[in-house]
Design a protein around this motif. Structure first.
Motif, PDB file in Angstrom:
ATOM      1  N   GLY A 117       0.819   9.429  12.055  1.00  0.00           N
ATOM      2  CA  GLY A 117       0.255   9.071  13.369  1.00  0.00           C
ATOM      3  C   GLY A 117       1.274   9.202  14.470  1.00  0.00           C
ATOM      4  N   LEU A 118       2.516   8.763  14.168  1.00  0.00           N
ATOM      5  CA  LEU A 118       3.555   8.888  15.196  1.00  0.00           C
ATOM      6  C   LEU A 118       3.838  10.351  15.529  1.00  0.00           C
ATOM      7  N   VAL A 119       3.795  11.218  14.519  1.00  0.00           N
ATOM      8  CA  VAL A 119       4.043  12.658  14.741  1.00  0.00           C
ATOM      9  C   VAL A 119       2.955  13.253  15.633  1.00  0.00           C
ATOM     10  N   VAL A 120       1.685  12.891  15.373  1.00  0.00           N
ATOM     11  CA  VAL A 120       0.558  13.412  16.166  1.00  0.00           C
ATOM     12  C   VAL A 120       0.660  12.955  17.618  1.00  0.00           C
ATOM     13  N   ILE A 121       0.992  11.668  17.798  1.00  0.00           N
ATOM     14  CA  ILE A 121       1.117  11.137  19.163  1.00  0.00           C
ATOM     15  C   ILE A 121       2.255  11.830  19.910  1.00  0.00           C
ATOM     16  N   GLY A 122       3.375  12.041  19.197  1.00  0.00           N
ATOM     17  CA  GLY A 122       4.510  12.714  19.830  1.00  0.00           C
ATOM     18  C   GLY A 122       4.170  14.139  20.221  1.00  0.00           C
ATOM     19  N   ASP A 152       0.872  -1.199   0.000  1.00  0.00           N
ATOM     20  CA  ASP A 152       0.000   0.000   0.000  1.00  0.00           C
ATOM     21  C   ASP A 152       0.893   1.228   0.000  1.00  0.00           C
ATOM     22  N   PRO A 153       0.788   2.070  -0.999  1.00  0.00           N
ATOM     23  CA  PRO A 153       1.678   3.236  -1.062  1.00  0.00           C
ATOM     24  C   PRO A 153       1.385   4.269   0.027  1.00  0.00           C
ATOM     25  N   TYR A 154       0.189   4.180   0.677  1.00  0.00           N
ATOM     26  CA  TYR A 154      -0.168   5.171   1.690  1.00  0.00           C
ATOM     27  C   TYR A 154       0.120   4.689   3.119  1.00  0.00           C
ATOM     28  N   ALA A 155       0.497   3.466   3.310  1.00  0.00           N
ATOM     29  CA  ALA A 155       0.679   2.899   4.657  1.00  0.00           C
ATOM     30  C   ALA A 155       1.785   3.606   5.416  1.00  0.00           C
ATOM     31  N   LYS A 156       2.920   3.770   4.728  1.00  0.00           N
ATOM     32  CA  LYS A 156       4.046   4.378   5.427  1.00  0.00           C
ATOM     33  C   LYS A 156       3.779   5.839   5.804  1.00  0.00           C
ATOM     34  N   PRO A 157       3.224   6.653   4.889  1.00  0.00           N
ATOM     35  CA  PRO A 157       2.948   8.060   5.271  1.00  0.00           C
ATOM     36  C   PRO A 157       1.939   8.167   6.425  1.00  0.00           C
ATOM     37  N   VAL A 158       0.924   7.275   6.423  1.00  0.00           N
ATOM     38  CA  VAL A 158      -0.066   7.306   7.502  1.00  0.00           C
ATOM     39  C   VAL A 158       0.578   6.951   8.840  1.00  0.00           C
ATOM     40  N   LEU A 159       1.446   5.968   8.848  1.00  0.00           N
ATOM     41  CA  LEU A 159       2.127   5.558  10.080  1.00  0.00           C
ATOM     42  C   LEU A 159       2.987   6.684  10.622  1.00  0.00           C
ATOM     43  N   ILE A 160       3.740   7.295   9.713  1.00  0.00           N
ATOM     44  CA  ILE A 160       4.619   8.386  10.148  1.00  0.00           C
ATOM     45  C   ILE A 160       3.796   9.561  10.702  1.00  0.00           C
TER      46      ILE A 160
END
Length: 273
Positions: free
Chosen positions: A17-22, A7-15
């Protein structure tokens, strides 16, 4: 071997989400440190208990009340003394006590002079107790009461009273009231309010019941009160209100209300049980 499509969007979504949580964690930590800093006092010491202990140690052990002995108590007038103490017997002529307006009864007594009358009133005579049963009366108050009563009977002893007064002393208080007409009724000065039995007793009944005048049952004499209490309260009320044997109606003070008289009976009965 199967090929897995990435999925070409999986990695950007993960990154993302991590930014928002941080970022959220950073905001929470910053807010926590800000709250701690705002509500803390650096270098201060809580001395509340020490201040309270010091105040307790230095508080006064007691208090001192000063009294100006140069201020003399206000003397009662002759009329006030008569109303509070003498009226119980003299108004109704109990045991031949001369009534205030009975000139014939007072005449042989006045013949003794003010000094003789004062001696009899101070020490007591026949059934009359010393000072009418009120030891708090001063010689001046007793003198004024005598001048007041004899004035109502038509005798003027004010000059004798003035002559007997200490040099520079005030004229007898009774002089201002001695001209009151004989028909004028005296208002009760110590009349009990609200049916206060003990106050009524102290103002009207004590003159006879403290000393047992004419076989009046003494206050607290259970043997004397027992047979009277056995007759019932209604009988005691009736005797007190209308008179019985040598006791005049309402103890000689017609200004007392029925409730006050009944309250006084209740008080005496409570002391005689």
């Amino acid at each position: 071997m199967a090929v897995v499509n990435k999925d070409p969007y999986a990695k950007p979504v993960l990154i993302g989400g991590l930014v928002v949580i941080g970022a959220a964690a950073l905001v929470l930590v910053s807010s926590l440190f800000h709250t701690i800093s705002r509500n803390s006092t650096v270098g201060a010491q809580d001395n509340t208990m020490a201040v309270a202990a010091a105040a307790d140690n230095i508080k006064p052990i007691g208090t001192v009340v000063t009294v100006d002995k140069s201020v003399a108590p206000v003397a009662r007038t002759g009329e006030q003394v008569y109303t509070a103490v003498c009226t119980s017997c003299h108004t109704a002529g109990v045991l031949n006590a001369p009534k205030p307006d009975d000139k014939a009864a007072w005449e042989p007594r006045v013949a003794k002079g003010l000094k003789g009358l004062l001696t009899s009133a101070t020490n007591g005579l026949n059934q009359m107790p010393a000072k009418g049963g009120d030891p708090s009366l001063t010689d001046q108050e007793l003198t004024d009461a005598i001048v007041y009563m004899t004035a109502k009977a038509g005798f003027d002893l004010s000059k004798e009273a003035q002559a007997a007064a200490p040099a520079g002393g005030a004229a007898p208080a009774a002089a201002a009231t001695q001209a009151a007409p004989a028909a004028q009724g005296a208002a009760p000065a110590a009349q009990a309010a609200g049916g206060n039995g003990e106050k009524t007793y102290r103002s009207a009944c004590f003159a006879c019941h403290d000393a047992g005048v004419a076989n009046a049952p003494k206050l607290g004499d259970k043997a004397a009160w027992g047979p009277r209490i056995a007759n019932g309260m209604d009988t005691l009320y009736t005797h007190s209100l209308t008179g019985f044997n040598a006791m005049p109606a309402k103890g000689g003070n017609a200004a007392l209300s029925d409730d006050d008289v009944k309250a006084a009976v209740d008080f005496m009965v409570s002391q005689g049980k």
